[in-house]
Design an enzyme around this catalytic site. Structure first.
Site, PDB file in Angstrom:
ATOM      1  N   GLY A 109     -24.911  43.243  10.900  1.00 57.28           N
ATOM      2  CA  GLY A 109     -23.621  43.870  10.650  1.00 57.28           C
ATOM      3  C   GLY A 109     -22.831  43.160   9.568  1.00 57.28           C
ATOM      4  CB  THR A 110     -20.932  43.842   6.860  1.00 60.34           C
ATOM      5  OG1 THR A 110     -22.293  43.773   6.422  1.00 60.34           O
ATOM      6  CG2 THR A 110     -20.044  43.161   5.820  1.00 60.34           C
ATOM      7  CB  THR A 111     -17.116  41.459  10.526  1.00 65.42           C
ATOM      8  OG1 THR A 111     -17.781  42.267  11.491  1.00 65.42           O
ATOM      9  CG2 THR A 111     -15.655  41.317  10.911  1.00 65.42           C
TER      10      THR A 111
ATOM     11  CD  GLU B 173     -21.669  47.310   9.979  1.00 66.38           C
ATOM     12  OE1 GLU B 173     -22.301  48.311  10.356  1.00 66.38           O
ATOM     13  OE2 GLU B 173     -21.657  46.239  10.595  1.00 66.38           O
TER      14      GLU B 173
ATOM     15  CB  SER C 261     -24.015  46.813   7.022  1.00 67.32           C
ATOM     16  OG  SER C 261     -24.096  45.465   7.427  1.00 67.32           O
TER      17      SER C 261
END
Length: 204
Positions: A6-8, A22, A175
């Protein structure tokens, strides 16, 4: 330690904080969902976002929200952003031998101003102006680092957060599928979801 999926992204400016993540939920090569929620509002002016395993993210968000609401009721005062980050640090470090698979960013506003903290899976806390977590970190942080200014507005920070997460979504297989944002400002707090169709025009 392995890279968590994931991407934060979190960005702090003088007027507030933007948290963005996302929506894709993946386990290895398998796409579980396109509608995962990785950004959580904890209190009126505080929130957290995460990259990693969805179950661990949800568990930590529930624990922290419950503890902070009890804190408010017992003390009749609003906790500082540092209090939320420190509680999470204790919880994560307590499980260091069997850690939660989550990297976390905590952000918000208190009487001292805006704050942004990142935490690794065993509880180390770092305060910074911006942070990117998860498997899309390298792509996202390059965008943020190149464009961040301390005097930028909250709207500019939101645009930068969307642009950075969208850049990661285009290259990181873990993501994708839209972006959830939490914008915490002096005039209020906004939660919004940007679908892919809207991102293509907003994140430019």
């Amino acid at each position: 330690m392995e890279v968590l999926p994931g991407t934060t992204v979190g960005i702090r400016v003088s007027d507030g904080v933007v948290l963005a993540a996302e929506k894709r939920v993946s386990y290895g090569l398998y796409l579980m969902s396109k509608s995962g929620k990785k950004v959580y509002r904890i209190l009126d002016k505080m929130g957290m976002a995460s990259a990693g395993l969805m179950a661990d993210m949800q568990t930590l968000a529930r624990i922290v929200e419950a503890e902070m609401r009890l804190y408010e009721l017992d003390s009749n005062i609003s906790p500082k952003v540092w209090t939320v980050a420190k509680l999470l640090s204790y919880i994560l470090y307590e499980r260091r031998l069997f850690p939660y698979y989550a990297e976390i960013v905590v952000g918000g506003l208190d009487e001292e101003g805006s704050h942004l903290y990142s935490l690794d899976p065993i509880g180390a806390i770092i305060e910074d102006d911006y942070v990117a977590l998860g498997s899309g970190t390298q792509l996202a942080i390059s965008i943020v680092e190149s464009n961040y200014k301390k005097d930028m507005s909250l709207d500019e920070a939101l645009s930068l957060a969307l642009k950075s997460v969208y850049a990661a979504m285009k290259r990181d297989a873990a993501s994708g599928d839209g972006v959830d944002v939490l914008v915490i400002g002096k005039s209020g707090t906004l939660e919004k979801t940007y679908p892919l169709s809207e991102l293509q025009s907003v994140a430019v």
